[in-house]
Write a protein that holds these residues in place. Sequence first.
Motif, PDB file in Angstrom:
ATOM      1  N   TYR A  49      -6.683  -3.710  -4.961  1.00 31.88           N
ATOM      2  CA  TYR A  49      -6.898  -5.066  -5.482  1.00 31.88           C
ATOM      3  C   TYR A  49      -7.036  -5.041  -7.009  1.00 31.88           C
ATOM      4  O   TYR A  49      -6.559  -5.963  -7.691  1.00 31.88           O
ATOM      5  CB  TYR A  49      -8.128  -5.691  -4.819  1.00 31.88           C
ATOM      6  CG  TYR A  49      -7.973  -5.823  -3.330  1.00 31.88           C
ATOM      7  CD1 TYR A  49      -7.250  -6.867  -2.774  1.00 31.88           C
ATOM      8  CD2 TYR A  49      -8.519  -4.872  -2.467  1.00 31.88           C
ATOM      9  CE1 TYR A  49      -7.074  -6.984  -1.409  1.00 31.88           C
ATOM     10  CE2 TYR A  49      -8.352  -4.969  -1.094  1.00 31.88           C
ATOM     11  CZ  TYR A  49      -7.628  -6.026  -0.568  1.00 31.88           C
ATOM     12  OH  TYR A  49      -7.448  -6.118   0.795  1.00 31.88           O
ATOM     13  N   ILE A  50      -7.668  -3.992  -7.532  1.00 30.65           N
ATOM     14  CA  ILE A  50      -7.769  -3.826  -8.980  1.00 30.65           C
ATOM     15  C   ILE A  50      -6.382  -3.675  -9.587  1.00 30.65           C
ATOM     16  O   ILE A  50      -6.073  -4.266 -10.637  1.00 30.65           O
ATOM     17  CB  ILE A  50      -8.633  -2.597  -9.325  1.00 30.65           C
ATOM     18  CG1 ILE A  50     -10.080  -2.787  -8.846  1.00 30.65           C
ATOM     19  CG2 ILE A  50      -8.582  -2.309 -10.822  1.00 30.65           C
ATOM     20  CD1 ILE A  50     -10.825  -3.897  -9.542  1.00 30.65           C
ATOM     21  N   LYS A  51      -5.530  -2.893  -8.920  1.00 35.14           N
ATOM     22  CA  LYS A  51      -4.155  -2.707  -9.382  1.00 35.14           C
ATOM     23  C   LYS A  51      -3.408  -4.036  -9.434  1.00 35.14           C
ATOM     24  O   LYS A  51      -2.710  -4.348 -10.411  1.00 35.14           O
ATOM     25  CB  LYS A  51      -3.426  -1.732  -8.451  1.00 35.14           C
ATOM     26  CG  LYS A  51      -1.946  -1.514  -8.761  1.00 35.14           C
ATOM     27  CD  LYS A  51      -1.753  -0.785 -10.064  1.00 35.14           C
ATOM     28  CE  LYS A  51      -0.292  -0.446 -10.275  1.00 35.14           C
ATOM     29  NZ  LYS A  51      -0.066   0.191 -11.608  1.00 35.14           N
TER      30      LYS A  51
ATOM     31  N   ILE B 128      -2.132   3.613  -1.654  1.00 32.87           N
ATOM     32  CA  ILE B 128      -3.548   3.228  -1.581  1.00 32.87           C
ATOM     33  C   ILE B 128      -3.714   2.292  -0.391  1.00 32.87           C
ATOM     34  O   ILE B 128      -3.040   1.271  -0.300  1.00 32.87           O
ATOM     35  CB  ILE B 128      -4.011   2.502  -2.862  1.00 32.87           C
ATOM     36  CG1 ILE B 128      -3.753   3.347  -4.111  1.00 32.87           C
ATOM     37  CG2 ILE B 128      -5.500   2.160  -2.759  1.00 32.87           C
ATOM     38  CD1 ILE B 128      -4.065   2.617  -5.406  1.00 32.87           C
TER      39      ILE B 128
ATOM     40  N   SER C 162       0.828  -1.203   0.000  1.00 32.94           N
ATOM     41  CA  SER C 162       0.000   0.000   0.000  1.00 32.94           C
ATOM     42  C   SER C 162       0.865   1.256   0.000  1.00 32.94           C
ATOM     43  O   SER C 162       0.468   2.293  -0.531  1.00 32.94           O
ATOM     44  CB  SER C 162      -0.954  -0.002   1.202  1.00 32.94           C
ATOM     45  OG  SER C 162      -0.246  -0.174   2.409  1.00 32.94           O
TER      46      SER C 162
ATOM     47  N   ALA D 220     -14.599  -4.580  -5.069  1.00 33.13           N
ATOM     48  CA  ALA D 220     -13.865  -4.552  -6.328  1.00 33.13           C
ATOM     49  C   ALA D 220     -14.271  -5.679  -7.271  1.00 33.13           C
ATOM     50  O   ALA D 220     -13.784  -5.755  -8.401  1.00 33.13           O
ATOM     51  CB  ALA D 220     -12.363  -4.637  -6.053  1.00 33.13           C
TER      52      ALA D 220
ATOM     53  N   ASP E 137      -9.248   0.279   0.411  1.00 32.99           N
ATOM     54  CA  ASP E 137      -9.630   0.881  -0.865  1.00 32.99           C
ATOM     55  C   ASP E 137      -9.621  -0.203  -1.948  1.00 32.99           C
ATOM     56  O   ASP E 137      -8.579  -0.817  -2.214  1.00 32.99           O
ATOM     57  CB  ASP E 137      -8.624   1.983  -1.216  1.00 32.99           C
ATOM     58  CG  ASP E 137      -9.034   2.809  -2.417  1.00 32.99           C
ATOM     59  OD1 ASP E 137      -9.705   2.266  -3.324  1.00 32.99           O
ATOM     60  OD2 ASP E 137      -8.667   3.994  -2.470  1.00 32.99           O
TER      61      ASP E 137
ATOM     62  N   GLU F  95      -4.563  -6.134 -12.372  1.00 30.62           N
ATOM     63  CA  GLU F  95      -3.977  -5.647 -13.620  1.00 30.62           C
ATOM     64  C   GLU F  95      -2.543  -6.146 -13.762  1.00 30.62           C
ATOM     65  O   GLU F  95      -2.113  -6.533 -14.854  1.00 30.62           O
ATOM     66  CB  GLU F  95      -4.017  -4.125 -13.651  1.00 30.62           C
ATOM     67  CG  GLU F  95      -5.427  -3.553 -13.791  1.00 30.62           C
ATOM     68  CD  GLU F  95      -5.467  -2.048 -13.610  1.00 30.62           C
ATOM     69  OE1 GLU F  95      -4.436  -1.459 -13.202  1.00 30.62           O
ATOM     70  OE2 GLU F  95      -6.530  -1.458 -13.858  1.00 30.62           O
TER      71      GLU F  95
ATOM     72  N   ARG G   3      -9.313  -0.130  -4.962  1.00 30.35           N
ATOM     73  CA  ARG G   3      -8.384   0.114  -6.082  1.00 30.35           C
ATOM     74  C   ARG G   3      -7.077  -0.662  -5.952  1.00 30.35           C
ATOM     75  O   ARG G   3      -6.447  -0.986  -6.960  1.00 30.35           O
ATOM     76  CB  ARG G   3      -8.076   1.605  -6.191  1.00 30.35           C
ATOM     77  CG  ARG G   3      -9.267   2.462  -6.634  1.00 30.35           C
ATOM     78  CD  ARG G   3      -8.863   3.915  -6.689  1.00 30.35           C
ATOM     79  NE  ARG G   3      -8.396   4.383  -5.376  1.00 30.35           N
ATOM     80  CZ  ARG G   3      -7.597   5.442  -5.210  1.00 30.35           C
ATOM     81  NH1 ARG G   3      -7.144   6.127  -6.255  1.00 30.35           N
ATOM     82  NH2 ARG G   3      -7.241   5.812  -3.978  1.00 30.35           N
TER      83      ARG G   3
END
Length: 211
Positions: free
Chosen positions: A148-150, A140, A135, A178, A144, A153, A146
């Motif tokens: 986990y989305i990161k 982040i 983090s 997410a 948040d 990706e 985001r």
Amino acid sequence: MKFKGVIFDLDGTLINSMSVWENIGDDFLKSKGKVPPDNLSEILKTMSFQESSRYFIDKFHLNLSVDEVISEFNSLVEDEYKYEIELKKYVLEYLKKLKLKNIKMCIVTATDIELSKAVLTRLKILNFFEFILTSGEVDISKNDPRIYIKAAEMLGYLPNDIVVFEDALYCVEAAKKAGFYVMGIEDESAREDREEIKRVSDIYIESFEEL
């Protein structure tokens, strides 16, 4: 379910380390001659190290930078990560199973990257993971979605192709928001949230032996 990737939390999920952090805020403030509030652990519960450092600096008027506070946090637990903390039971066996199935794995953690690497190297499991995402490096927090989305990706998969393993309620909630399939993991540090974690998670397990 069929899945292509796994995002693991580190502390309280793969390793037995939550007790190391239990009184870190109190110890830090006392070392500065400050009186910790009674509910400090609750205040810090969902904060990243950057957020908690800013809280300490602002609330207690410390003449330190965020990086200096984080460095002091890390120094308080460094020996534990380098020499003491152990894997949770059956973690190694499960990682081997995933590796045989060519499942790509990574770690998303609030813990400093050097501490994370130190403990994973000592426990001989670092090579199971594609990467460690902290983090701190992306600024982040783990509450948040985001982060986990990161990680998804970076793994190269969509959330619905990935399972997230987490022990803390706020992380389970973030991963669910997410769009991930979430495996809740038993840890004593989250005992007060256990029933809610069971409710929010897609599956809840007490041990990796169940998998």
